[in-house]
Design a protein around this motif. Structure first.
Motif, PDB file in Angstrom:
ATOM      1  N   PHE B  34      11.615  67.491 -47.333  1.00  0.00           N
ATOM      2  CA  PHE B  34      11.581  68.896 -46.939  1.00  0.00           C
ATOM      3  C   PHE B  34      10.365  69.595 -47.541  1.00  0.00           C
ATOM      4  O   PHE B  34       9.893  69.223 -48.611  1.00  0.00           O
ATOM      5  CB  PHE B  34      12.840  69.633 -47.426  1.00  0.00           C
ATOM      6  CG  PHE B  34      14.134  68.997 -46.992  1.00  0.00           C
ATOM      7  CD1 PHE B  34      14.679  67.948 -47.717  1.00  0.00           C
ATOM      8  CD2 PHE B  34      14.812  69.454 -45.881  1.00  0.00           C
ATOM      9  CE1 PHE B  34      15.879  67.350 -47.338  1.00  0.00           C
ATOM     10  CE2 PHE B  34      16.013  68.868 -45.484  1.00  0.00           C
ATOM     11  CZ  PHE B  34      16.539  67.815 -46.217  1.00  0.00           C
ATOM     12  N   TYR B  36       9.709  73.642 -48.446  1.00  0.00           N
ATOM     13  CA  TYR B  36      10.217  75.010 -48.501  1.00  0.00           C
ATOM     14  C   TYR B  36       9.068  75.952 -48.862  1.00  0.00           C
ATOM     15  O   TYR B  36       8.135  75.557 -49.560  1.00  0.00           O
ATOM     16  CB  TYR B  36      11.325  75.151 -49.555  1.00  0.00           C
ATOM     17  CG  TYR B  36      12.668  74.631 -49.095  1.00  0.00           C
ATOM     18  CD1 TYR B  36      12.988  73.275 -49.165  1.00  0.00           C
ATOM     19  CD2 TYR B  36      13.630  75.495 -48.565  1.00  0.00           C
ATOM     20  CE1 TYR B  36      14.218  72.797 -48.729  1.00  0.00           C
ATOM     21  CE2 TYR B  36      14.861  75.034 -48.134  1.00  0.00           C
ATOM     22  CZ  TYR B  36      15.140  73.679 -48.219  1.00  0.00           C
ATOM     23  OH  TYR B  36      16.352  73.218 -47.786  1.00  0.00           O
ATOM     24  N   GLN B  38       8.132  79.981 -50.287  1.00  0.00           N
ATOM     25  CA  GLN B  38       8.625  81.197 -50.956  1.00  0.00           C
ATOM     26  C   GLN B  38       7.511  82.237 -50.907  1.00  0.00           C
ATOM     27  O   GLN B  38       6.536  82.160 -51.668  1.00  0.00           O
ATOM     28  CB  GLN B  38       9.019  80.878 -52.400  1.00  0.00           C
ATOM     29  CG  GLN B  38       9.742  81.992 -53.107  1.00  0.00           C
ATOM     30  CD  GLN B  38      10.296  81.521 -54.461  1.00  0.00           C
ATOM     31  OE1 GLN B  38       9.688  80.693 -55.150  1.00  0.00           O
ATOM     32  NE2 GLN B  38      11.453  82.030 -54.837  1.00  0.00           N
ATOM     33  N   GLY B  43      12.952  85.242 -50.774  1.00  0.00           N
ATOM     34  CA  GLY B  43      13.725  84.047 -51.094  1.00  0.00           C
ATOM     35  C   GLY B  43      13.100  82.792 -50.528  1.00  0.00           C
ATOM     36  O   GLY B  43      12.100  82.817 -49.820  1.00  0.00           O
ATOM     37  N   LEU B  44      13.706  81.680 -50.838  1.00  0.00           N
ATOM     38  CA  LEU B  44      13.224  80.366 -50.423  1.00  0.00           C
ATOM     39  C   LEU B  44      13.648  80.088 -48.980  1.00  0.00           C
ATOM     40  O   LEU B  44      14.807  80.287 -48.625  1.00  0.00           O
ATOM     41  CB  LEU B  44      13.830  79.312 -51.348  1.00  0.00           C
ATOM     42  CG  LEU B  44      13.091  78.010 -51.579  1.00  0.00           C
ATOM     43  CD1 LEU B  44      11.743  78.270 -52.204  1.00  0.00           C
ATOM     44  CD2 LEU B  44      13.913  77.104 -52.462  1.00  0.00           C
ATOM     45  N   LEU B  46      13.325  77.275 -45.554  1.00  0.00           N
ATOM     46  CA  LEU B  46      12.952  75.948 -45.081  1.00  0.00           C
ATOM     47  C   LEU B  46      11.790  76.062 -44.113  1.00  0.00           C
ATOM     48  O   LEU B  46      11.828  76.844 -43.164  1.00  0.00           O
ATOM     49  CB  LEU B  46      14.139  75.274 -44.399  1.00  0.00           C
ATOM     50  CG  LEU B  46      13.876  73.896 -43.822  1.00  0.00           C
ATOM     51  CD1 LEU B  46      13.584  72.897 -44.939  1.00  0.00           C
ATOM     52  CD2 LEU B  46      15.076  73.420 -43.005  1.00  0.00           C
ATOM     53  N   LYS B  49      11.282  69.690 -42.027  1.00  0.00           N
ATOM     54  CA  LYS B  49      12.042  68.599 -42.637  1.00  0.00           C
ATOM     55  C   LYS B  49      11.802  67.314 -41.872  1.00  0.00           C
ATOM     56  O   LYS B  49      11.508  67.324 -40.672  1.00  0.00           O
ATOM     57  CB  LYS B  49      13.541  68.940 -42.619  1.00  0.00           C
ATOM     58  CG  LYS B  49      14.098  69.102 -41.223  1.00  0.00           C
ATOM     59  CD  LYS B  49      15.534  69.603 -41.233  1.00  0.00           C
ATOM     60  CE  LYS B  49      16.016  69.834 -39.791  1.00  0.00           C
ATOM     61  NZ  LYS B  49      17.315  70.515 -39.737  1.00  0.00           N
ATOM     62  N   PHE B  90       7.047  74.434 -51.818  1.00  0.00           N
ATOM     63  CA  PHE B  90       7.766  73.433 -52.591  1.00  0.00           C
ATOM     64  C   PHE B  90       8.110  72.241 -51.705  1.00  0.00           C
ATOM     65  O   PHE B  90       8.698  72.405 -50.639  1.00  0.00           O
ATOM     66  CB  PHE B  90       9.071  74.005 -53.157  1.00  0.00           C
ATOM     67  CG  PHE B  90       8.885  75.074 -54.195  1.00  0.00           C
ATOM     68  CD1 PHE B  90       8.916  76.413 -53.845  1.00  0.00           C
ATOM     69  CD2 PHE B  90       8.685  74.735 -55.529  1.00  0.00           C
ATOM     70  CE1 PHE B  90       8.752  77.402 -54.798  1.00  0.00           C
ATOM     71  CE2 PHE B  90       8.526  75.718 -56.495  1.00  0.00           C
ATOM     72  CZ  PHE B  90       8.549  77.055 -56.128  1.00  0.00           C
ATOM     73  N   GLY B 100      23.182  65.892 -50.110  1.00  0.00           N
ATOM     74  CA  GLY B 100      22.459  67.118 -49.817  1.00  0.00           C
ATOM     75  C   GLY B 100      21.769  67.799 -50.975  1.00  0.00           C
ATOM     76  O   GLY B 100      21.023  68.741 -50.771  1.00  0.00           O
ATOM     77  N   LYS B 101      21.982  67.380 -52.209  1.00  0.00           N
ATOM     78  CA  LYS B 101      21.330  68.089 -53.305  1.00  0.00           C
ATOM     79  C   LYS B 101      19.828  67.818 -53.275  1.00  0.00           C
ATOM     80  O   LYS B 101      19.388  66.734 -52.942  1.00  0.00           O
ATOM     81  CB  LYS B 101      21.919  67.685 -54.643  1.00  0.00           C
ATOM     82  CG  LYS B 101      21.623  66.266 -55.087  1.00  0.00           C
ATOM     83  CD  LYS B 101      22.234  66.029 -56.462  1.00  0.00           C
ATOM     84  CE  LYS B 101      21.834  64.682 -57.032  1.00  0.00           C
ATOM     85  NZ  LYS B 101      22.436  64.443 -58.358  1.00  0.00           N
ATOM     86  N   LEU B 102      19.059  68.828 -53.612  1.00  0.00           N
ATOM     87  CA  LEU B 102      17.610  68.788 -53.509  1.00  0.00           C
ATOM     88  C   LEU B 102      16.948  68.574 -54.866  1.00  0.00           C
ATOM     89  O   LEU B 102      17.343  69.170 -55.863  1.00  0.00           O
ATOM     90  CB  LEU B 102      17.090  70.089 -52.905  1.00  0.00           C
ATOM     91  CG  LEU B 102      17.347  70.307 -51.415  1.00  0.00           C
ATOM     92  CD1 LEU B 102      17.104  71.755 -51.048  1.00  0.00           C
ATOM     93  CD2 LEU B 102      16.478  69.389 -50.588  1.00  0.00           C
ATOM     94  N   PHE B 104      13.241  69.085 -56.395  1.00  0.00           N
ATOM     95  CA  PHE B 104      12.028  69.800 -56.034  1.00  0.00           C
ATOM     96  C   PHE B 104      10.815  69.321 -56.818  1.00  0.00           C
ATOM     97  O   PHE B 104      10.921  68.894 -57.975  1.00  0.00           O
ATOM     98  CB  PHE B 104      12.207  71.300 -56.307  1.00  0.00           C
ATOM     99  CG  PHE B 104      13.045  72.011 -55.287  1.00  0.00           C
ATOM    100  CD1 PHE B 104      14.418  72.065 -55.424  1.00  0.00           C
ATOM    101  CD2 PHE B 104      12.455  72.624 -54.201  1.00  0.00           C
ATOM    102  CE1 PHE B 104      15.193  72.727 -54.481  1.00  0.00           C
ATOM    103  CE2 PHE B 104      13.219  73.293 -53.253  1.00  0.00           C
ATOM    104  CZ  PHE B 104      14.592  73.342 -53.394  1.00  0.00           C
ATOM    105  N   GLY B 105       9.653  69.434 -56.172  1.00  0.00           N
ATOM    106  CA  GLY B 105       8.399  69.313 -56.876  1.00  0.00           C
ATOM    107  C   GLY B 105       8.082  70.599 -57.617  1.00  0.00           C
ATOM    108  O   GLY B 105       8.837  71.578 -57.561  1.00  0.00           O
ATOM    109  N   GLN B 106       6.947  70.605 -58.291  1.00  0.00           N
ATOM    110  CA  GLN B 106       6.596  71.705 -59.168  1.00  0.00           C
ATOM    111  C   GLN B 106       6.109  72.934 -58.411  1.00  0.00           C
ATOM    112  O   GLN B 106       5.986  74.016 -58.981  1.00  0.00           O
ATOM    113  CB  GLN B 106       5.523  71.264 -60.161  1.00  0.00           C
ATOM    114  CG  GLN B 106       5.960  70.107 -61.046  1.00  0.00           C
ATOM    115  CD  GLN B 106       5.616  68.747 -60.450  1.00  0.00           C
ATOM    116  OE1 GLN B 106       5.599  68.579 -59.227  1.00  0.00           O
ATOM    117  NE2 GLN B 106       5.351  67.791 -61.301  1.00  0.00           N
ATOM    118  N   GLY B 107       5.803  72.758 -57.137  1.00  0.00           N
ATOM    119  CA  GLY B 107       5.314  73.874 -56.341  1.00  0.00           C
ATOM    120  C   GLY B 107       3.798  73.942 -56.302  1.00  0.00           C
ATOM    121  O   GLY B 107       3.116  73.545 -57.249  1.00  0.00           O
TER     122      GLY B 107
END
Lengths: 113, 114
Positions: B34, B36, B38, B43-44, B46, B49, B90, B100-102, B104-107
């Motif tokens: 994915f 995402y 921001q 907010g974050l 999508l 994907k 992200f 389903g839990k994500l 994340f990279g550092q952004g």
């Protein structure tokens, strides 16, 4: 798409106190998630909250510090207990819909003095 | 365990220039991927994907990403950026056996200048 709301949107708290964050989704979902976004950092999963069972916590997070409730399929709460300045973060809830698409709430910005 | 690495913390570009935001992941199981976004004070959301099928996926606002299994990458590209693309991006993965839990990279902070 889904609509997720969180309360409060922000708060400033004293160390040693606790804050409960509410998350409301506009449709019934099986899984809800709580994330933390520390200043200048990425999102880290705290726990997964399923209705009718205890939350599943990720490594580094414990129930005594972050108790979670999931009383029904549209609502969850996260409590940040015995807060310290290191708990200052944005806390976000999310829920997972079709095809693994997660929608996020707007976040709760917590500052601990 | 899984991890996501975004190689660039900040990417400044001029308007109408092309951009690539890099993302690599590590996982012992298959993952879903994915991106995402921001936007400032929002907010974050999508962006796009990859679950299966065509390895090239596209968003409605001109971004695309290509899943490269051999290089374990999922880089995000846009041929011509706008000022309104300024945001934090992200990259995230969901292991296919973890509901389903994500992760994340550092952004990457994309800053588009006129």
């Amino acid at each position: 798409s889904a609509v997720i709301s969180q309360k409060p949107s922000r708060d400033i708290c004293q160390r040693g106190t606790s804050l409960t964050i509410q998350c409301q989704v506009d449709s019934q979902v099986t899984m809800m998630f709580w994330y933390r976004q520390q200043p200048g950092q990425s999102l880290t999963l705290i726990a997964t909250a399923n209705q009718g069972s205890e939350a599943t916590y990720e490594s580094g997070f414990v129930i005594d510090k972050f108790p979670i409730s999931r009383p029904n399929l549209t609502f969850s709460t996260l409590t940040v207990s015995n807060m310290s300045p290191e708990d200052s973060s944005i806390y976000l809830c999310s829920s997972c819909y079709r095809e693994l698409e997660q929608f996020f709430g707007p976040g709760t910005r917590l500052t601990v003095l | 365990a899984q991890s996501v690495t975004q190689l660039d913390s900040q990417v400044p570009v001029f308007e109408e220039a092309p951009v690539e935001l890099r993302c690599n992941y590590s996982s012992s199981v298959s993952v879903y991927l994915f991106w995402y976004v921001q936007y400032p004070n929002q907010g974050l959301q999508l962006l796009l994907k990859y679950l299966s099928g065509s390895t090239l996926v596209k968003s409605i606002n001109g971004f695309e990403a290509e899943f490269n299994k051999s290089q374990t990458s999922f880089h995000l590209r846009k041929p011509s950026v706008h000022i309104s693309d300024t945001a934090e991006y992200f990259c995230a993965v969901t292991p296919n056996n973890q509901g389903g839990k994500l992760i994340f990279g550092q952004g990457t902070e994309l800053s588009v200048k006129p």
